[in-house]
Design a protein around this motif. Structure first.
Motif, PDB file in Angstrom:
ATOM      1  N   ARG A  88      19.787 -55.023 -70.161  1.00 56.51           N
ATOM      2  CA  ARG A  88      19.043 -54.665 -68.948  1.00 56.51           C
ATOM      3  C   ARG A  88      19.399 -55.612 -67.799  1.00 56.51           C
ATOM      4  NH1 ARG A  88      17.435 -51.040 -66.390  1.00 56.51           N
ATOM      5  NH2 ARG A  88      15.414 -50.891 -65.415  1.00 56.51           N
ATOM      6  N   ARG A  89      19.532 -56.893 -68.147  1.00 54.10           N
ATOM      7  CA  ARG A  89      19.874 -57.878 -67.109  1.00 54.10           C
ATOM      8  C   ARG A  89      21.236 -57.594 -66.483  1.00 54.10           C
ATOM      9  NH1 ARG A  89      17.763 -62.535 -65.802  1.00 54.10           N
ATOM     10  NH2 ARG A  89      19.727 -63.686 -65.669  1.00 54.10           N
ATOM     11  N   VAL A  90      22.179 -57.154 -67.333  1.00 55.27           N
ATOM     12  CA  VAL A  90      23.504 -56.828 -66.792  1.00 55.27           C
ATOM     13  C   VAL A  90      23.360 -55.741 -65.732  1.00 55.27           C
ATOM     14  CG1 VAL A  90      25.764 -55.817 -67.343  1.00 55.27           C
ATOM     15  CG2 VAL A  90      24.747 -57.496 -68.881  1.00 55.27           C
ATOM     16  N   GLU A  91      22.564 -54.726 -66.051  1.00 59.10           N
ATOM     17  CA  GLU A  91      22.386 -53.636 -65.079  1.00 59.10           C
ATOM     18  C   GLU A  91      21.688 -54.150 -63.821  1.00 59.10           C
ATOM     19  OE1 GLU A  91      22.030 -49.726 -67.965  1.00 59.10           O
ATOM     20  OE2 GLU A  91      20.201 -50.798 -67.481  1.00 59.10           O
ATOM     21  N   LEU A  92      20.651 -54.963 -64.018  1.00 56.66           N
ATOM     22  CA  LEU A  92      19.859 -55.417 -62.864  1.00 56.66           C
ATOM     23  C   LEU A  92      20.615 -56.408 -61.978  1.00 56.66           C
ATOM     24  CD1 LEU A  92      16.345 -55.876 -64.523  1.00 56.66           C
ATOM     25  CD2 LEU A  92      17.033 -54.103 -62.911  1.00 56.66           C
ATOM     26  N   LEU A  93      21.578 -57.130 -62.572  1.00 54.27           N
ATOM     27  CA  LEU A  93      22.342 -58.105 -61.778  1.00 54.27           C
ATOM     28  C   LEU A  93      23.546 -57.475 -61.091  1.00 54.27           C
ATOM     29  CD1 LEU A  93      22.219 -61.091 -64.299  1.00 54.27           C
ATOM     30  CD2 LEU A  93      21.281 -61.109 -61.970  1.00 54.27           C
ATOM     31  N   SER A  94      23.852 -56.224 -61.444  1.00 55.69           N
ATOM     32  CA  SER A  94      25.023 -55.572 -60.849  1.00 55.69           C
ATOM     33  C   SER A  94      24.665 -54.915 -59.524  1.00 55.69           C
ATOM     34  CB  SER A  94      25.569 -54.508 -61.793  1.00 55.69           C
ATOM     35  OG  SER A  94      25.873 -55.092 -63.014  1.00 55.69           O
ATOM     36  N   ALA A  95      23.625 -54.096 -59.557  1.00 50.98           N
ATOM     37  CA  ALA A  95      23.243 -53.355 -58.348  1.00 50.98           C
ATOM     38  C   ALA A  95      21.765 -53.016 -58.448  1.00 50.98           C
ATOM     39  CB  ALA A  95      24.073 -52.074 -58.249  1.00 50.98           C
ATOM     40  N   PRO A  96      21.102 -52.799 -57.313  1.00 48.61           N
ATOM     41  CA  PRO A  96      19.683 -52.417 -57.381  1.00 48.61           C
ATOM     42  C   PRO A  96      19.549 -51.113 -58.167  1.00 48.61           C
ATOM     43  CG  PRO A  96      20.361 -52.917 -55.119  1.00 48.61           C
ATOM     44  CD  PRO A  96      21.606 -52.901 -55.938  1.00 48.61           C
ATOM     45  N   PRO A  97      18.516 -50.987 -59.006  1.00 48.70           N
ATOM     46  CA  PRO A  97      18.383 -49.777 -59.819  1.00 48.70           C
ATOM     47  C   PRO A  97      18.133 -48.557 -58.940  1.00 48.70           C
ATOM     48  CG  PRO A  97      16.469 -51.218 -60.097  1.00 48.70           C
ATOM     49  CD  PRO A  97      17.431 -51.932 -59.188  1.00 48.70           C
ATOM     50  N   PRO A  98      18.658 -47.385 -59.334  1.00 45.96           N
ATOM     51  CA  PRO A  98      18.402 -46.183 -58.543  1.00 45.96           C
ATOM     52  C   PRO A  98      16.907 -45.909 -58.505  1.00 45.96           C
ATOM     53  CG  PRO A  98      19.668 -45.691 -60.563  1.00 45.96           C
ATOM     54  CD  PRO A  98      19.442 -47.169 -60.513  1.00 45.96           C
ATOM     55  N   ALA A  99      16.407 -45.580 -57.338  1.00 50.11           N
ATOM     56  CA  ALA A  99      14.958 -45.435 -57.146  1.00 50.11           C
ATOM     57  C   ALA A  99      14.369 -44.341 -58.030  1.00 50.11           C
ATOM     58  CB  ALA A  99      14.676 -45.125 -55.686  1.00 50.11           C
ATOM     59  N   THR A 100      15.187 -43.381 -58.427  1.00 51.35           N
ATOM     60  CA  THR A 100      14.642 -42.198 -59.107  1.00 51.35           C
ATOM     61  C   THR A 100      14.583 -42.341 -60.626  1.00 51.35           C
ATOM     62  OG1 THR A 100      16.870 -41.368 -59.087  1.00 51.35           O
ATOM     63  CG2 THR A 100      15.367 -40.514 -57.391  1.00 51.35           C
ATOM     64  N   THR A 101      15.155 -43.436 -61.199  1.00 48.20           N
ATOM     65  CA  THR A 101      15.217 -43.504 -62.668  1.00 48.20           C
ATOM     66  C   THR A 101      13.851 -43.782 -63.269  1.00 48.20           C
ATOM     67  OG1 THR A 101      17.213 -44.735 -62.212  1.00 48.20           O
ATOM     68  CG2 THR A 101      16.688 -44.398 -64.522  1.00 48.20           C
ATOM     69  N   ALA A 102      13.345 -42.819 -64.024  1.00 46.79           N
ATOM     70  CA  ALA A 102      12.091 -43.042 -64.755  1.00 46.79           C
ATOM     71  C   ALA A 102      12.468 -43.595 -66.124  1.00 46.79           C
ATOM     72  CB  ALA A 102      11.353 -41.732 -64.919  1.00 46.79           C
ATOM     73  N   PRO A 103      11.895 -44.744 -66.553  1.00 45.28           N
ATOM     74  CA  PRO A 103      12.283 -45.297 -67.846  1.00 45.28           C
ATOM     75  C   PRO A 103      11.921 -44.352 -68.983  1.00 45.28           C
ATOM     76  CG  PRO A 103      10.499 -46.588 -66.859  1.00 45.28           C
ATOM     77  CD  PRO A 103      10.860 -45.519 -65.884  1.00 45.28           C
ATOM     78  N   PRO A 104      12.812 -44.194 -69.996  1.00 37.24           N
ATOM     79  CA  PRO A 104      12.449 -43.390 -71.143  1.00 37.24           C
ATOM     80  C   PRO A 104      11.350 -44.092 -71.932  1.00 37.24           C
ATOM     81  CG  PRO A 104      14.531 -44.494 -71.525  1.00 37.24           C
ATOM     82  CD  PRO A 104      14.131 -44.813 -70.134  1.00 37.24           C
ATOM     83  N   SER A 105      10.728 -43.380 -72.845  1.00 41.33           N
ATOM     84  CA  SER A 105       9.449 -43.817 -73.405  1.00 41.33           C
ATOM     85  C   SER A 105       9.320 -45.295 -73.794  1.00 41.33           C
ATOM     86  CB  SER A 105       9.092 -42.940 -74.585  1.00 41.33           C
ATOM     87  OG  SER A 105      10.215 -42.759 -75.391  1.00 41.33           O
ATOM     88  N   ARG A 106      10.287 -45.834 -74.604  1.00 39.84           N
ATOM     89  CA  ARG A 106      10.018 -47.202 -75.053  1.00 39.84           C
ATOM     90  C   ARG A 106      10.868 -48.251 -74.353  1.00 39.84           C
ATOM     91  NH1 ARG A 106       9.837 -46.446 -81.517  1.00 39.84           N
ATOM     92  NH2 ARG A 106       8.717 -44.503 -81.505  1.00 39.84           N
ATOM     93  N   GLU A 107      11.515 -47.859 -73.286  1.00 41.91           N
ATOM     94  CA  GLU A 107      12.314 -48.857 -72.569  1.00 41.91           C
ATOM     95  C   GLU A 107      11.367 -49.799 -71.848  1.00 41.91           C
ATOM     96  OE1 GLU A 107      15.944 -49.139 -69.326  1.00 41.91           O
ATOM     97  OE2 GLU A 107      15.115 -47.212 -69.888  1.00 41.91           O
ATOM     98  N   PRO A 108      11.493 -51.113 -72.038  1.00 42.41           N
ATOM     99  CA  PRO A 108      10.565 -52.017 -71.367  1.00 42.41           C
ATOM    100  C   PRO A 108      10.813 -52.021 -69.872  1.00 42.41           C
ATOM    101  CG  PRO A 108      12.313 -53.236 -72.495  1.00 42.41           C
ATOM    102  CD  PRO A 108      12.533 -51.795 -72.795  1.00 42.41           C
ATOM    103  N   ALA A 109       9.742 -52.142 -69.122  1.00 42.53           N
ATOM    104  CA  ALA A 109       9.917 -52.284 -67.680  1.00 42.53           C
ATOM    105  C   ALA A 109      10.630 -53.604 -67.462  1.00 42.53           C
ATOM    106  CB  ALA A 109       8.539 -52.317 -67.025  1.00 42.53           C
TER     107      ALA A 109
END
Ligand code: HEM
Length: 358
Positions: free
Chosen positions: A251-272
């Motif tokens: 998750r950190r790799v994704e968050l450190l690369s670019a701001p997350p797309p505003a529309t992505t709703a996390p799937p059920s057990r993905e931690p915020a």
């Protein structure tokens, strides 16, 4: 999972004072008594790797890959004649042969990891027992060059939920990936800082190394594809709630690369996202872009594109393997499974590279 419940209960009650005497014991206990409330972190030993990795990350990777080869070679020696096991052991030896790419900073150039010559082993026509014996010896040489504290952490973090050796392979592979994700997160943070300082050469060098590591994961995926569907189905039944979708370093790799797309709703057990990961590399690039010369912009964009491509290639490979092994059943993390992974494999690390003006 098969441990006597009374033993588990006693371990749960071990006084904090007793566990405080050994720095790794509390983390190990959380892995060992996670039968009821286990998650991905207790499954692979996140706490022990984060706090007590026992040395540089590349040494941990070397110890994990060596142990993977050692475990597979042992099975090959006892199950000689099993074609599937030979294929897997060869794939594991290939991963050991590519260790310099997975762990470029481990040990001095020309040291034990470079001295182990696996070409004869991989090109020869040895019988299974001999192949297993030589593969085990090569693994032992690599392992012996790793600091003892690192080996100790690696040794005590093999706590599968089943007695199947396929799960031991699975655990070792996810542990290597976890260390790689942590590396990548560090590289992204470093590249962002270097870019903000205007050091284009150093930024490109960090990105190239990260890209090399990611590309080298193809050898790990080759080992993973040898997982029989029937074996994984048993592992799945025992690891519900322990999905890698909970991986914080991924998750950190994704968050450190670019701001997350505003529309992505996390799937059920993905931690915020637990913490703001920090400034992203994409934002740093866009900030610096007006000050870059043409050649600098070109080199940086090429480096970012290479990393972006390796990331999505790895995600597509993961999706393909998942489809082959579990088909279209839901994942242990509560998502739709392969369909979810296919969609995620299309999300770039650096979306600006794919916009019409890039
Ligand atoms: C037999 C091999 C594997 C299968 C069948 C498999 C299956 C899946 C499935 C179905 C998901 C979706 C989430 C869920 O509902 O559980 C998932 C997510 C994920 N898996 Fe695997 N997996 C495998 C191996 C691995 C390995 C070795 C790693 C390395 C750490 C890994 C890392 C991840 C990550 C990081 C996610 C989250 C992806 C995202 O949200 O973009 N998987 N996996």
């Amino acid at each position: 999972m098969a441990a006597d419940p009374s033993l588990v209960a006693s371990l749960r009650e071990l006084p904090a004072a007793a566990s405080g005497r050994d720095p790794v014991l509390p983390g190990w206990l959380r892995m060992a008594v996670d039968q009821e409330d286990g998650d991905y972190a207790t499954y692979f030993g996140a706490e022990l790797y984060e706090r007590h990795g026992g040395g540089p990350k590349d040494a941990v990777i070397a110890a994990l890959v060596a142990d993977l080869v050692f475990l597979e070679a042992q099975v090959l020696c006892s199950d000689a004649g099993d074609g599937r096991q030979l294929t897997r052991t060869k794939a594991a030896v290939q991963a050991l042969a590519g260790l310099r790419d997975l762990a470029p900073d481990h040990g001095p150039r020309g040291g034990p990891i470079d001295a182990v010559d696996l070409s004869a082993l991989l090109s020869g026509n040895l019988d299974d027992a001999k192949f297993g014996e030589l593969a085990g010896s090569a693994a032992a040489v690599v392992s012996a060059a790793v600091p003892a504290a690192t080996r100790h952490v690696v040794d005590i973090t093999l706590l599968p939920t089943t007695p199947m050796h396929d799960e031991q392979m699975f655990l070792r592979i996810i542990q290597v990936f976890e260390i790689l994700y942590a590396h990548l997160a560090q590289d992204l943070t470093r590249a962002t800082a270097l870019l903000d300082q205007g050091d284009i050469d150093a930024t490109c060098a960090v990105l190239a190394k990260a890209d090399g590591r990611l590309r080298a994961t193809r050898t790990l995926f080759r080992v993973l594809t040898t997982m029989p569907s029937e074996a994984f189905s048993v592992i799945r039944d025992n690891t519900d709630g322990r999905s890698a979708i909970q991986s914080r370093s991924h998750r950190r790799v994704e968050l450190l690369s670019a701001p997350p797309p505003a529309t992505t709703a996390p799937p059920s057990r993905e931690p915020a996202p637990a913490e703001a990961a920090g400034p992203t590399l994409q934002e740093a690039f866009l900030r610096r872009e007006p000050l870059l010369s043409g050649p600098e912009a070109h080199r940086l964009t090429a480096a970012l594109r290479a990393l972006d491509g390796s990331w999505t290639t790895a995600k597509r490979t993961h999706w393909g393997i998942t489809l082959k092994i579990i088909g279209s059943v839901p994942g242990t993390g509560g998502t739709s499974g392969a369909d979810y992974l296919e969609a995620k494999s299309q999300v770039p690390l650096f979306p600006f590279l794919h916009s019409a003006t890039a």
